[in-house]
Design a protein around this motif. Structure first.
Motif, short mmCIF file in Angstrom:
data_model
loop_
_atom_site.label_atom_id
_atom_site.label_comp_id
_atom_site.label_asym_id
_atom_site.label_seq_id
_atom_site.Cartn_x
_atom_site.Cartn_y
_atom_site.Cartn_z
N VAL A 106 -0.65 1.73 -17.89
CA VAL A 106 0.13 1.66 -16.65
C VAL A 106 1.61 1.41 -16.99
CG1 VAL A 106 0.54 0.11 -14.67
CG2 VAL A 106 -1.79 0.89 -15.22
N ASP A 107 2.51 2.23 -16.44
CA ASP A 107 3.92 2.00 -16.78
C ASP A 107 4.69 1.26 -15.69
OD1 ASP A 107 4.35 3.99 -14.95
OD2 ASP A 107 4.75 5.53 -16.45
N SER A 108 4.13 1.20 -14.49
CA SER A 108 4.78 0.40 -13.44
C SER A 108 3.70 -0.26 -12.58
CB SER A 108 5.69 1.27 -12.58
OG SER A 108 4.97 2.33 -12.02
N ILE A 109 3.97 -1.47 -12.17
CA ILE A 109 2.93 -2.25 -11.47
C ILE A 109 3.59 -3.11 -10.40
CG2 ILE A 109 3.07 -4.08 -13.24
CD1 ILE A 109 0.04 -4.52 -12.85
N ALA A 110 2.93 -3.21 -9.25
CA ALA A 110 3.45 -4.03 -8.16
C ALA A 110 2.47 -5.16 -7.84
CB ALA A 110 3.68 -3.19 -6.92
N LEU A 124 -4.59 5.81 -2.12
CA LEU A 124 -3.25 5.21 -2.25
C LEU A 124 -2.37 6.09 -3.14
CD1 LEU A 124 -3.96 1.45 -3.01
CD2 LEU A 124 -3.37 2.49 -0.83
N PRO A 125 -1.07 5.95 -3.02
CA PRO A 125 -0.20 6.61 -3.99
C PRO A 125 -0.42 6.08 -5.41
CG PRO A 125 1.10 5.70 -2.15
CD PRO A 125 -0.32 5.26 -1.95
N ALA A 126 -0.79 4.81 -5.53
CA ALA A 126 -1.01 4.20 -6.85
C ALA A 126 -2.28 4.76 -7.49
CB ALA A 126 -1.11 2.69 -6.71
N ARG A 127 -2.22 4.95 -8.82
CA ARG A 127 -3.38 5.48 -9.57
C ARG A 127 -4.47 4.42 -9.69
NH1 ARG A 127 -3.48 6.83 -15.47
NH2 ARG A 127 -1.53 5.68 -15.69
N TYR A 128 -4.07 3.17 -9.81
CA TYR A 128 -5.04 2.08 -10.00
C TYR A 128 -4.78 0.94 -9.02
CZ TYR A 128 -5.96 4.09 -14.62
OH TYR A 128 -6.30 4.92 -15.65
N ILE A 129 -5.87 0.22 -8.70
CA ILE A 129 -5.76 -1.07 -8.01
C ILE A 129 -6.33 -2.11 -8.96
CG2 ILE A 129 -6.41 -2.46 -6.01
CD1 ILE A 129 -7.04 0.28 -4.58
N THR A 185 0.82 -1.22 0.00
CA THR A 185 0.00 0.00 0.00
C THR A 185 0.85 1.26 0.00
OG1 THR A 185 -0.15 0.14 2.41
CG2 THR A 185 -1.85 -1.16 1.30
N GLN A 186 2.13 1.12 0.33
CA GLN A 186 3.02 2.29 0.40
C GLN A 186 3.75 2.55 -0.91
OE1 GLN A 186 3.32 4.00 3.52
NE2 GLN A 186 1.56 2.66 3.88
N LEU A 187 3.63 1.63 -1.86
CA LEU A 187 4.46 1.75 -3.07
C LEU A 187 3.94 2.82 -4.02
CD1 LEU A 187 5.33 -2.00 -3.84
CD2 LEU A 187 6.65 -0.29 -2.56
N ASN A 188 4.86 3.40 -4.75
CA ASN A 188 4.54 4.50 -5.66
C ASN A 188 4.38 4.06 -7.10
OD1 ASN A 188 4.40 7.02 -4.20
ND2 ASN A 188 6.49 6.52 -3.56
N THR A 189 4.19 2.77 -7.33
CA THR A 189 3.98 2.32 -8.70
C THR A 189 2.63 2.87 -9.20
OG1 THR A 189 3.14 0.27 -7.76
CG2 THR A 189 5.38 0.22 -8.63
N ASP A 190 2.50 2.91 -10.51
CA ASP A 190 1.29 3.43 -11.14
C ASP A 190 0.07 2.58 -10.74
OD1 ASP A 190 0.23 5.27 -12.81
OD2 ASP A 190 0.83 4.26 -14.67
N ALA A 191 0.25 1.28 -10.66
CA ALA A 191 -0.81 0.36 -10.23
C ALA A 191 -0.25 -0.61 -9.20
CB ALA A 191 -1.35 -0.42 -11.42
N ILE A 192 -1.14 -1.01 -8.28
CA ILE A 192 -0.80 -2.14 -7.42
C ILE A 192 -1.88 -3.21 -7.62
CG2 ILE A 192 0.42 -0.75 -5.69
CD1 ILE A 192 -1.99 -1.38 -3.79
N VAL A 193 -1.48 -4.44 -7.41
CA VAL A 193 -2.42 -5.56 -7.56
C VAL A 193 -2.83 -6.02 -6.17
CG1 VAL A 193 -2.70 -7.91 -8.45
CG2 VAL A 193 -1.39 -6.21 -9.76
N ASN A 194 -4.11 -6.33 -6.03
CA ASN A 194 -4.66 -6.86 -4.79
C ASN A 194 -4.87 -8.37 -4.95
OD1 ASN A 194 -6.00 -7.18 -2.36
ND2 ASN A 194 -7.93 -6.25 -3.05
#
Ligand code: AR6
Length: 174
Positions: free
Chosen positions: A113-117, A73-78, A11-20
């Motif tokens: 999305v250019d970066s994803i976690a 979140l810092p991420a634009r998308y989940i 939840t703290q990451l600054n990637t464009d998207a994070i995956v749940n």
């Protein structure tokens, strides 16, 4: 595409998207799902509730993914992916797990999305042995490479033991 392993709270990451790592209802739960809902705020639950049900109580079948905004979140998308419950490996678990990564990458491409976690989908409550999940995930991510795919993929591990398992798989795949 670069693949990096980090030890972090996703939840703290600054990637464009994070995956749940969600469940088929998409209405929250424990583990990383609970952490994401807490950090994103109540708007996330509303957005999930608004996603159409494909059948009663199922907004996302196992092996697929859905996308919402990241809200607080810092991420634009989940991207909410539903991994398989581990039943010993004979119930299509690898195919379903690979599907989570593939569908997540397809949504990422569609939304620029250019970066994803990714968290270690299914490797918590759902009981998928991480030594078996990591190579499946890495193969699926490599297969998803195409123009427009995120340039930077972060594999977010919650602790050193998990990170070591994923690093071994990454070394083996190199
Ligand atoms: N950041 C990164 N990784 C985390 C975090 C976090 N904040 N919290 C936990 N993990 P799990 P699953 C790791 O159980 O196995 C939920 O209730 C955790 O240590 O979250 O796919 C859903 O609603 C583990 O390595 O997901 C579903 O019902 C990994 O994330 C069910 O759990 C995945 O663990 C899904 O189970």
């Amino acid at each position: 595409m670069s693949i990096e392993i980090v030890i972090a709270d996703i939840t703290q990451l600054n990637t464009d998207a994070i995956v749940n790592a969600a469940n088929p209802s998409l209405l929250g739960g424990g583990g990383v799902d609970g952490a994401i809902h807490r950090a994103a705020g109540p708007e996330l639950m509303e957005a999930c509730r608004a996603l159409p049900q494909v059948r009663l109580g199922v907004r996302c079948p196992t092996g697929e993914a859905r996308i919402t905004p990241g809200f607080r979140l810092p991420a634009r998308y989940i991207i909410h992916a539903v991994g398989p419950v581990w039943h010993g490996g004979t119930h299509d678990e690898p195919t379903l797990l690979a599907g989570c990564y593939r569908h997540s990458m397809t949504l990422a491409i569609k939304h620029g999305v250019d970066s994803i976690a990714f968290p270690a989908i299914s490797c918590g409550v759902y009981g998928y042995p991480p030594e078996l999940a990591a190579p499946v995930a890495l193969r699926s991510l490599r297969d998803a490479q195409r123009p427009g795919a995120p340039l930077h993929v972060v594999l977010c591990c919650f602790g050193e033991a998990m990170a070591a398992i994923w690093q071994n798989a990454l070394n083996d795949a190199a």
